[in-house]
Design a protein around this motif. Structure first.
Motif, mmCIF file in Angstrom:
data_model
loop_
_atom_site.group_PDB
_atom_site.id
_atom_site.type_symbol
_atom_site.label_atom_id
_atom_site.label_comp_id
_atom_site.label_asym_id
_atom_site.label_seq_id
_atom_site.Cartn_x
_atom_site.Cartn_y
_atom_site.Cartn_z
ATOM 1 N N PHE A 61 99.309 83.986 82.768
ATOM 2 C CA PHE A 61 100.076 83.167 82.897
ATOM 3 C C PHE A 61 101.313 83.444 83.574
ATOM 4 O O PHE A 61 101.888 82.658 84.774
ATOM 5 C CB PHE A 61 100.485 82.374 81.755
ATOM 6 C CG PHE A 61 99.696 81.646 81.058
ATOM 7 C CD1 PHE A 61 99.255 80.503 81.641
ATOM 8 C CD2 PHE A 61 99.013 81.554 79.915
ATOM 9 C CE1 PHE A 61 98.670 79.419 81.350
ATOM 10 C CE2 PHE A 61 98.230 80.557 79.442
ATOM 11 C CZ PHE A 61 98.029 79.440 80.022
ATOM 12 N N GLY A 62 101.855 84.667 83.714
ATOM 13 C CA GLY A 62 103.100 85.012 84.337
ATOM 14 C C GLY A 62 102.872 85.256 85.921
ATOM 15 O O GLY A 62 103.656 84.814 86.489
ATOM 16 N N TYR A 85 94.833 80.751 85.747
ATOM 17 C CA TYR A 85 94.975 81.554 84.506
ATOM 18 C C TYR A 85 93.105 81.650 84.254
ATOM 19 O O TYR A 85 92.967 82.805 83.909
ATOM 20 C CB TYR A 85 95.481 80.967 83.366
ATOM 21 C CG TYR A 85 95.085 81.440 82.210
ATOM 22 C CD1 TYR A 85 95.668 82.365 81.425
ATOM 23 C CD2 TYR A 85 94.153 80.771 81.404
ATOM 24 C CE1 TYR A 85 95.224 82.962 80.062
ATOM 25 C CE2 TYR A 85 93.713 80.835 79.863
ATOM 26 C CZ TYR A 85 94.221 82.166 79.605
ATOM 27 O OH TYR A 85 93.979 82.479 78.332
ATOM 28 N N PHE A 86 92.595 80.717 84.144
ATOM 29 C CA PHE A 86 91.144 80.611 83.774
ATOM 30 C C PHE A 86 90.375 81.348 84.985
ATOM 31 O O PHE A 86 89.431 82.278 84.253
ATOM 32 C CB PHE A 86 90.608 79.196 83.785
ATOM 33 C CG PHE A 86 88.886 79.109 83.710
ATOM 34 C CD1 PHE A 86 88.437 79.437 82.532
ATOM 35 C CD2 PHE A 86 88.154 79.071 84.972
ATOM 36 C CE1 PHE A 86 87.019 79.396 82.365
ATOM 37 C CE2 PHE A 86 86.996 78.992 84.574
ATOM 38 C CZ PHE A 86 86.296 79.281 83.438
ATOM 39 N N VAL A 87 90.781 81.672 85.877
ATOM 40 C CA VAL A 87 89.899 82.329 86.945
ATOM 41 C C VAL A 87 90.209 83.881 86.852
ATOM 42 O O VAL A 87 89.283 84.706 86.704
ATOM 43 C CB VAL A 87 90.306 81.848 88.404
ATOM 44 C CG1 VAL A 87 89.651 82.892 89.352
ATOM 45 C CG2 VAL A 87 89.692 80.531 88.687
ATOM 46 N N THR A 95 98.618 75.962 96.598
ATOM 47 C CA THR A 95 98.183 75.526 95.134
ATOM 48 C C THR A 95 97.004 74.348 95.481
ATOM 49 O O THR A 95 96.993 73.520 94.522
ATOM 50 C CB THR A 95 99.470 74.965 94.567
ATOM 51 O OG1 THR A 95 99.911 73.799 95.342
ATOM 52 C CG2 THR A 95 100.394 76.064 94.317
ATOM 53 N N THR A 96 96.271 74.379 96.470
ATOM 54 C CA THR A 96 95.328 73.353 96.756
ATOM 55 C C THR A 96 93.958 73.889 96.353
ATOM 56 O O THR A 96 93.671 75.176 96.766
ATOM 57 C CB THR A 96 95.382 72.902 98.207
ATOM 58 O OG1 THR A 96 96.611 72.027 98.424
ATOM 59 C CG2 THR A 96 94.229 71.817 98.145
ATOM 60 N N MET A 103 96.540 70.556 93.415
ATOM 61 C CA MET A 103 96.509 70.627 92.140
ATOM 62 C C MET A 103 97.986 70.454 91.327
ATOM 63 O O MET A 103 97.890 70.133 90.387
ATOM 64 C CB MET A 103 95.849 71.932 91.647
ATOM 65 C CG MET A 103 94.663 72.401 92.050
ATOM 66 S SD MET A 103 94.089 73.974 91.685
ATOM 67 C CE MET A 103 93.610 73.515 90.130
ATOM 68 N N GLY A 104 99.045 70.678 92.013
ATOM 69 C CA GLY A 104 100.202 70.480 91.302
ATOM 70 C C GLY A 104 100.413 71.569 90.323
ATOM 71 O O GLY A 104 99.925 72.899 90.278
ATOM 72 N N TRP A 105 101.030 71.126 89.242
ATOM 73 C CA TRP A 105 101.160 72.357 88.047
ATOM 74 C C TRP A 105 99.962 72.423 87.410
ATOM 75 O O TRP A 105 99.706 73.612 86.642
ATOM 76 C CB TRP A 105 101.957 71.709 87.001
ATOM 77 C CG TRP A 105 101.608 70.361 86.400
ATOM 78 C CD1 TRP A 105 101.501 69.147 86.718
ATOM 79 C CD2 TRP A 105 100.580 70.508 85.235
ATOM 80 N NE1 TRP A 105 100.983 67.983 85.790
ATOM 81 C CE2 TRP A 105 100.370 69.144 84.910
ATOM 82 C CE3 TRP A 105 100.096 71.202 84.350
ATOM 83 C CZ2 TRP A 105 99.340 68.613 83.767
ATOM 84 C CZ3 TRP A 105 99.405 70.885 83.326
ATOM 85 C CH2 TRP A 105 98.838 69.618 83.113
ATOM 86 N N LEU A 106 98.939 71.828 87.611
ATOM 87 C CA LEU A 106 97.430 72.175 87.242
ATOM 88 C C LEU A 106 96.875 73.546 87.665
ATOM 89 O O LEU A 106 95.886 74.233 87.321
ATOM 90 C CB LEU A 106 96.378 71.253 87.295
ATOM 91 C CG LEU A 106 96.469 69.838 86.520
ATOM 92 C CD1 LEU A 106 95.579 68.878 86.908
ATOM 93 C CD2 LEU A 106 96.365 70.014 85.090
#
Length: 360
Positions: free
Chosen positions: A142-143, A181-183, A158-159, A172-175
């Protein structure tokens, strides 16, 4: 470091400008990491044997693995040192992407090191409790993703881009943060699950890292990115040096890890390398291509999820044992056959992943 030095030596001899070329530094990083591994490897193995830092083998696993008990583990520390050393020598240290990759790899390696230390040195079979392991992985991931999101300059950073389609892209914006994180965490644990046979995880890691290195170079080169219709991300090309270091260090480690293994990488190596692949894919915006090229890692992870889910819901097991490489062993495949066939599959998947750059 050496790039900085070459910049100052150019005034003495223009020939030193050759070290400014990204492709050359990527190759030199791979060669440096490989040489360091080959030189230091025997010393590390001898030291671990002397300290009796050996792998404990599960009794419920394939019986052929029992003879591996006591084989030195935590060899991933060797990979970590050579990757970071070669990167620091040949990469442009003013590049923020390089430092994000170094930071992520180091932190995940430290988490794995604690887990290995508890299991092997303190003889605590549980190791680092899963809740603590995932907590520290999550904090790091997350960091890193928050930093990348906060420092993003252009929308392309961020696309989410979908292979095979020219115009399918999702800003994606904030998503971007939870997805990335999942990746990173998913990739880290997927490589860790795959690391169950001699050389099974390390060579696919080398191949996927090499593929990502090519992608990083192309994404960071304006003309190539425009020609291939992929996002141009200034600065990401420098990740080619980092990926080259992973490839070289991995090949050097494979020299000692190939069947029958003289050393295992342990969580310190598997968690770090998996996170490294994940964070490079995030920074180059090729997460889906990572899932394709790392299909073996995905398969191993899905086999565990399916096995656990099936047993909890129905009381029955889908596979003889999970992860799936143990299933094939229990079906009678010799260990080297499982390993080489998984390698062959990875070669095809990496080539297919690279082909998606043109098939759009």
């Amino acid at each position: 470091m050496l790039m900085w030095l070459s910049e100052r030596l150019v005034s003495l001899d223009p020939g030193f400008a050759v070290f400014q070329y990204l492709t050359l530094r990527g190759i030199l990083a791979a060669c440096t990491a490989l040489a360091m591994s080959m030189i230091v490897g025997p010393v590390v193995i001898k030291r671990l044997n002397r300290l009796q830092i050996g792998q404990a083998i599960r009794q419920e696993g394939p019986q052929t693995h029992l003879q591996k008990s006591g084989t030195p583990t935590m060899g991933g520390a060797l990979i970590l040192v050579t990757v970071l050393g070669a990167t620091l020598l040949w990469a442009d240290l003013s590049n923020r992407y390089v430092w994000v990759a170094i930071f992520t790899t180091t932190i995940f390696g430290a988490i794995g090191c604690v887990d290995d230390y508890l299991k092997v040195v303190l003889k605590d079979t549980r190791g680092l409790p899963a809740r603590w392991k995932y907590l520290w992985q999550s904090l790091c991931a997350f960091g890193v993703t928050l930093y990348l999101f906060d420092t993003a300059v252009i929308a392309e950073e961020t696309t989410l881009y979908v292979p095979f389609f020219k115009d399918v892209a999702w800003v994606m914006g904030w998503l971007f943060v939870p997805f990335s994180y999942f990746v990173i965490v998913g990739s880290s644990n997927a490589v860790n699950l795959t690391d169950g046979l001699d050389g099974l995880a390390i060579l696919p890691t080398v191949m996927v890292a090499s593929g990502l290195g090519v992608i990083a170079y192309l994404a960071g080169h304006m003309e190539f990115a425009e020609y291939l219709n992929i996002a141009y991300l200034p600065g990401t090309g420098e990740l080619m040096v980092f990926c080259g270091a992973i490839a070289g260090a991995g090949l050097g480690f494979l020299w000692f890890n190939t069947y029958p293994a003289m050393i295992f990488m342990g969580d310190v190596g598997a968690l770090a390398l998996g996170a490294a692949l994940g964070v490079v894919a995030v920074m180059t915006r090729h997460e889906i291509v990572l899932f394709i090229m790392g299909g073996i890692f995905v398969l191993e992870t899905l086999s565990v999820i399916i096995q656990v889910g099936s047993f909890k819901l129905t009381g029955k097991r889908v596979f003889r044992m999970a992860p799936i490489h143990h299933h094939f062993e229990l079906k009678g495949w010799p260990e080297p056959r499982v390993i080489v066939r998984f390698w062959i599959i990875t070669v095809m998947l990496v080539l297919f992943g690279l082909a998606t750059l043109k098939l759009r």
